[in-house]
Enzyme design. Structure first.
Site, PDB file in Angstrom:
ATOM      1  N   TYR A  74     108.344  75.215  67.244  1.00 56.36           N
ATOM      2  CA  TYR A  74     107.981  74.017  66.480  1.00 56.36           C
ATOM      3  C   TYR A  74     106.580  73.539  66.854  1.00 56.36           C
ATOM      4  O   TYR A  74     106.222  73.514  68.041  1.00 56.36           O
ATOM      5  CB  TYR A  74     108.954  72.883  66.779  1.00 56.36           C
ATOM      6  CG  TYR A  74     110.332  73.075  66.216  1.00 56.36           C
ATOM      7  CD1 TYR A  74     110.541  73.131  64.838  1.00 56.36           C
ATOM      8  CD2 TYR A  74     111.434  73.182  67.053  1.00 56.36           C
ATOM      9  CE1 TYR A  74     111.827  73.292  64.323  1.00 56.36           C
ATOM     10  CE2 TYR A  74     112.712  73.341  66.554  1.00 56.36           C
ATOM     11  CZ  TYR A  74     112.898  73.395  65.182  1.00 56.36           C
ATOM     12  OH  TYR A  74     114.159  73.555  64.679  1.00 56.36           O
ATOM     13  N   LYS A 133     129.885  62.739  92.626  1.00 53.31           N
ATOM     14  CA  LYS A 133     129.743  61.966  91.378  1.00 53.31           C
ATOM     15  C   LYS A 133     128.948  62.767  90.349  1.00 53.31           C
ATOM     16  O   LYS A 133     128.291  63.753  90.690  1.00 53.31           O
ATOM     17  CB  LYS A 133     129.050  60.635  91.678  1.00 53.31           C
ATOM     18  CG  LYS A 133     127.638  60.795  92.269  1.00 53.31           C
ATOM     19  CD  LYS A 133     127.121  59.492  92.865  1.00 53.31           C
ATOM     20  CE  LYS A 133     125.720  59.679  93.442  1.00 53.31           C
ATOM     21  NZ  LYS A 133     125.282  58.489  94.205  1.00 53.31           N
TER      22      LYS A 133
HETATM   23  C1  LIG Z   1     124.805  58.817  95.429  1.00 55.82           C
HETATM   24  C2  LIG Z   1     125.156  58.091  96.657  1.00 55.82           C
HETATM   25  C3  LIG Z   1     125.155  58.738  97.899  1.00 55.82           C
HETATM   26  C4  LIG Z   1     124.652  60.161  98.084  1.00 55.82           C
HETATM   27  O1  LIG Z   1     123.236  60.154  98.065  1.00 55.82           O
HETATM   28  P1  LIG Z   1     122.362  61.491  98.254  1.00 55.82           P
HETATM   29  O2  LIG Z   1     120.980  61.011  98.252  1.00 55.82           O
HETATM   30  O3  LIG Z   1     122.677  62.355  97.083  1.00 55.82           O
HETATM   31  O4  LIG Z   1     122.780  62.104  99.530  1.00 55.82           O
HETATM   32  C5  LIG Z   1     125.623  58.041  98.991  1.00 55.82           C
HETATM   33  N1  LIG Z   1     126.020  56.746  98.887  1.00 55.82           N
HETATM   34  C6  LIG Z   1     125.995  56.083  97.709  1.00 55.82           C
HETATM   35  C7  LIG Z   1     126.430  54.661  97.657  1.00 55.82           C
HETATM   36  C8  LIG Z   1     125.555  56.724  96.554  1.00 55.82           C
HETATM   37  O5  LIG Z   1     125.505  56.055  95.395  1.00 55.82           O
END
Ligand SMILES: *Cc1c(COP(=O)(O)O)cnc(C)c1O
Length: 354
Positions: free
Chosen positions: A249, A33
Site C-alpha cells: 500500500y 497477566k
Molecule cells: C505487572 C506487575 C508486576 C510484574 O512486573 P514486571 O515488570 O513484568 O516484572 C508486578 N507487580 C504488579 C503490581 C504488576 O502490575
C-alpha cells in the site's frame, strides 16, 4: 503457514529458577497477566510452576478464573481493582485479592484472602495513607494474607526513586510485620528482583523476566535470561521486482534495482505493528533481510536481493534465533519506540501459540 509463536517452556522454567536464585529464599509469584505477556497464561503459568514459582499473579478476575478452570492449583493473586462482580469471580476462583479501602474490605467475606496495598509512589492502585493501610491490615483479621507495594522506576538504574519508595514501604511494613507475622510481604517486580535484594522481602513478583525479556530493555542474556518466544512464519510467495516496481500500500517501497521479494503471512492483524513499515528485519535461512514496504493487515514483504536462494516454504523468524542470527523483542521495541512488554502483548489471538 501463518505466524506462530513457539513458546519454550524450558526457557520459562529456567528463567523462573534464575529469579528464584536471585530472590534467595523468597517465594516467587510469577506474573502471567495479559495472557502471560502474550505467551499464553496457562503455558507460562505451568512452566513457571515447574521452575519453582509457588504463586501466579494476574490483573483481572477473569484471568484467575481461566487458570483455575484449567486445573492450576497454585495460590493465585488478582492484583487489579475489582468491582463487586469481578470480586465474586476472583473469590470463586479461590484467588487472593488486593484491598486499599474500608469499603472493599467490608465487602470481603470471611473466607477471602486479602493483601493490603500501600501506594508508596506508583500513584495507581493502593492507598497513600499508611495509617489507613495499617487499620485495614489489622481489621482484615484472619483474611489478611499479604502486605504489598509496587515500584514505578525499578527499571531505571540511575533513578533514586525506587529507594525512596522502598524507604516508605519499610517504614510502614517493618513495624507491622512484627504484629502480623503471617502476612506475606512483597514488592519486587522483575527489575527490582534482579537489582536489589533489599526489595525481596517474603516474595517477589516478576513478570517480564519470566519470559526471558530484559526488564531493563536491553539484553536478556546479560541477566542469564533465555527468551521464551519465537515468532515464526514461512515464505508464502517469492516474486521478481524490476527497477521502479513497488510493493505494498502507498508504494512505500520502490525497487531501485532489480530484486526479489518474499511475501510473509503476518501483518498488523497479528500484532506485527504497522509502524514496522520499512523498519524491521526478518531472518530467513539464518540471514537478516529487511522488511520493505507497508505492513498490511495480513502480509508483509521482504527484500531478498538476487542471490538469497530463499524459496517458498522456507521458515522466516521475526522474533527469535535462526542459525547465528537473533532478533530480540528488545530490538523490535526500540524500532517501535516502546518496551519489550508491549511487543509480545500485542500479538493477537490469530497468532497460534504452540
Ligand atoms: C505487572 C506487575 C508486576 C510484574 O512486573 P514486571 O515488570 O513484568 O516484572 C508486578 N507487580 C504488579 C503490581 C504488576 O502490575
Amino acid at each position: 503457514m501463518r505466524a506462530v509463536a513457539r513458546i519454550d517452556r524450558g526457557a520459562i522454567a529456567h528463567n523462573t529458577a534464575r529469579l528464584a536464585r536471585a530472590a534467595e529464599g523468597a517465594a516467587v509469584c510469577a506474573v502471567v497477566k495479559s495472557d502471560g505477556y502474550g505467551h499464553g497464561a496457562l503455558t507460562a503459568g505451568r512452566a513457571a510452576l515447574d521452575g519453582g514459582a509457588t504463586w501466579l499473579a494476574v490483573a483481572a478476575a477473569q484471568e484467575a478464573r481461566e487458570l483455575r478452570a484449567a486445573g492450576i492449583d497454585a495460590r493465585l493473586l488478582v492484583m487489579g481493582a475489582l468491582d463487586s462482580e469481578e470480586l465474586a469471580v476472583a473469590l470463586d476462583a479461590d484467588a487472593d485479592v488486593v484491598a486499599w479501602s474500608e469499603e472493599f474490605l467490608a465487602a470481603l467475606p470471611s473466607h477471602a484472602r486479602v493483601h493490603v496495598k500501600l501506594d508508596t509512589g506508583m500513584g495507581r492502585l493502593g492507598t497513600r495513607d499508611a495509617a489507613l493501610a495499617t487499620r485495614l491490615a489489622e481489621a482484615a483479621g484472619d483474611r489478611l494474607a499479604g502486605l504489598m507495594t509496587h515500584f514505578a522506576t525499578a527499571d531505571e538504574l540511575d533513578n533514586p526513586f525506587m529507594d525512596e519508595q522502598l524507604g516508605r514501604f519499610r517504614a510502614w511494613v517493618d513495624p507491622l510485620r512484627e504484629r502480623l507475622p503471617d502476612a506475606v510481604v512483597h514488592a519486587a517486580n522483575s527489575a527490582a528482583t534482579l537489582r536489589d535484594p533489599g526489595t525481596h522481602f517474603d516474595m517477589v513478583r516478576p513478570g517480564v523476566a519470566i519470559y526471558g525479556m530484559d526488564p531493563f530493555g536491553i539484553d536478556p542474556f546479560a541477566h542469564e535470561l533465555e527468551p521464551a518466544l519465537t515468532l515464526a512464519t514461512s515464505v508464502l510467495a517469492v516474486k521478481d521486482a524490476a527497477a521502479g516496481e513497488s510493493a505494498g500500500y502507498g508504494r512505500r517501497f520502490v525497487a531501485h534495482e532489480p530484486t526479489r521479494l518474499a511475501t510473509l503471512p503476518i501483518g498488523y492483524g497479528d500484532g506485527w505493528r504497522r509502524a514496522l513499515t520499512n523498519n524491521a528485519d526478518v531472518l530467513i535461512g539464518g540471514r537478516r533481510f529487511p522488511l520493505v514496504g507497508t505492513v498490511s493487515m495480513d502480509n508483509i514483504t521482504v527484500d531478498l536481493g538476487l542471490d538469497s536462494g530463499v524459496r517458498v516454504g522456507d521458515e522466516a523468524v521475526l522474533i527469535g534465533a535462526q542459525g547465528p542470527e537473533r532478533i530480540l523483542a528488545e530490538e523490535i521495541a526500540r524500532r517501535l519506540d516502546t518496551i519489550n512488554y508491549e511487543v509480545t502483548c500485542a500479538l493477537t489471538p490469530r497468532v497460534v501459540r504452540n
